[in-house]
Enzyme design. Sequence first.
Site, short mmCIF file in Angstrom:
data_model
loop_
_atom_site.label_atom_id
_atom_site.label_comp_id
_atom_site.label_asym_id
_atom_site.label_seq_id
_atom_site.Cartn_x
_atom_site.Cartn_y
_atom_site.Cartn_z
N ASP A 127 0.80 -1.22 0.00
CA ASP A 127 0.00 0.00 0.00
C ASP A 127 0.83 1.27 0.00
O ASP A 127 0.27 2.37 0.02
CB ASP A 127 -0.94 0.01 1.20
CG ASP A 127 -2.12 -0.93 1.02
OD1 ASP A 127 -2.62 -1.02 -0.12
OD2 ASP A 127 -2.53 -1.58 1.99
N ASP A 189 -6.75 -4.72 -5.44
CA ASP A 189 -6.44 -3.33 -5.12
C ASP A 189 -5.03 -2.94 -5.57
O ASP A 189 -4.76 -1.76 -5.86
CB ASP A 189 -6.54 -3.08 -3.61
CG ASP A 189 -7.71 -3.77 -2.94
OD1 ASP A 189 -8.03 -4.91 -3.30
OD2 ASP A 189 -8.28 -3.18 -2.00
#
Length: 409
Positions: A127, A189
């Site tokens: 992330d 994602d």
Amino acid sequence: MKLFFVSLLICLASCQNLSKKKNIKEESKLSTKVYSFDLDKEIKNCEAQLNQAVPKLTDLTKHPRLIETNETAWKEIPNGRLVWTSGFYPGILWYMYDLSKDDKWKKEAIKRTEVFEDFKTITEHHDIGFMMFPAYGNGYLLGDKKEYKDILLTSAQSLASRYNPNVGTIRSWSNKMHPRWQQHITIIDNMLNLELLFWAAKNGGSKEYYDIAVKHAETTMANHFRPDYTSWHVIEYDSISGKVLNRHTKQGYADDSRWSRGQAWGIYGYTMVYRETGDKIFLDFAVKITDKYLELLPEDYIPHWDFDVPNKDTEERDASAAAVVASGLLELSTLVEDKNKQEQYFDAAMRMLESLSSDAYSGVGKADSFLLHSTGAKSLGHEIDVALIYADYYYIEALDRLKKMELAN
């Protein structure tokens, strides 16, 4: 005064290399469709919401994450190295600066961006792309903060360190954090983190970053999608052989259900990959997964949190998925060559923005956010029917893209 929008039909011949600034300069012509969406009013609404919220957000060690159901103020959480959402708030401020050209937003964005420079060395998870590119990337591109270049290059190096050539993807999560899975995990994602690698490869970083991003996109395209072009959330690979071991979900309704924001990440991600590579394989795939998503939408263009959840009349929507797709579709409408597709995707994006800006989903007059009614992780029992900072981020990004399209026209 209520303004009515005239849609833009974008005719592209050479837009494979759109920059992050989204300065769209392609030829365009007008269609006869009109929309109730008032772009300038929405930009002013977003600025008013920020004027309302920013004075309350004074702790630089935290960032706004969500507004709980029936509350009005942002809940702030620490800027931890394992917290993926820290970059969205500064990213919102950079977009407001780009839209308004008011230096106060640039100053606020700088203040909120530079507090987590040390995150450039994060290697614990994937992330770092979400955390650094909306903040430092937008600062570099929209705020002319060229001194952020080295921070972004270090961030890209950290992200690339999680690439496993045996698998062909960047590993998303650590198994300590997610003990259900024992080997190499990749989630849909992760497609959005590739933008950091593409940028770095073009701006002084290793050319290997480009190859890693492309291979990750190819592997994900091969393994992450069903025959009907919907996405699984989590793929577990054998770390040595690269074989797919399991296809699961963490935030969707069930392992084999179609989580709406997962599909949204795919649409946005493959549109971006085509922009960066010019490879028609990725454009064709973006079209296929987009068409499937549009087919599954309810009448107001805002999906339920999972397309397969039973008893939809009582289930929550996910405005964050709609915001991600609206932004992605505006770009995709400029990349497809077929004029009917250009119009279809632009029209769908406008319908999404109309709904998001309507009283049904807008936070104006109700809370400090741009949008309400997002669902982060109902299957985990939290962030259900709330405002989410990343919903606001992709919404204002959509406004910024639309404004540039309007100015180009």
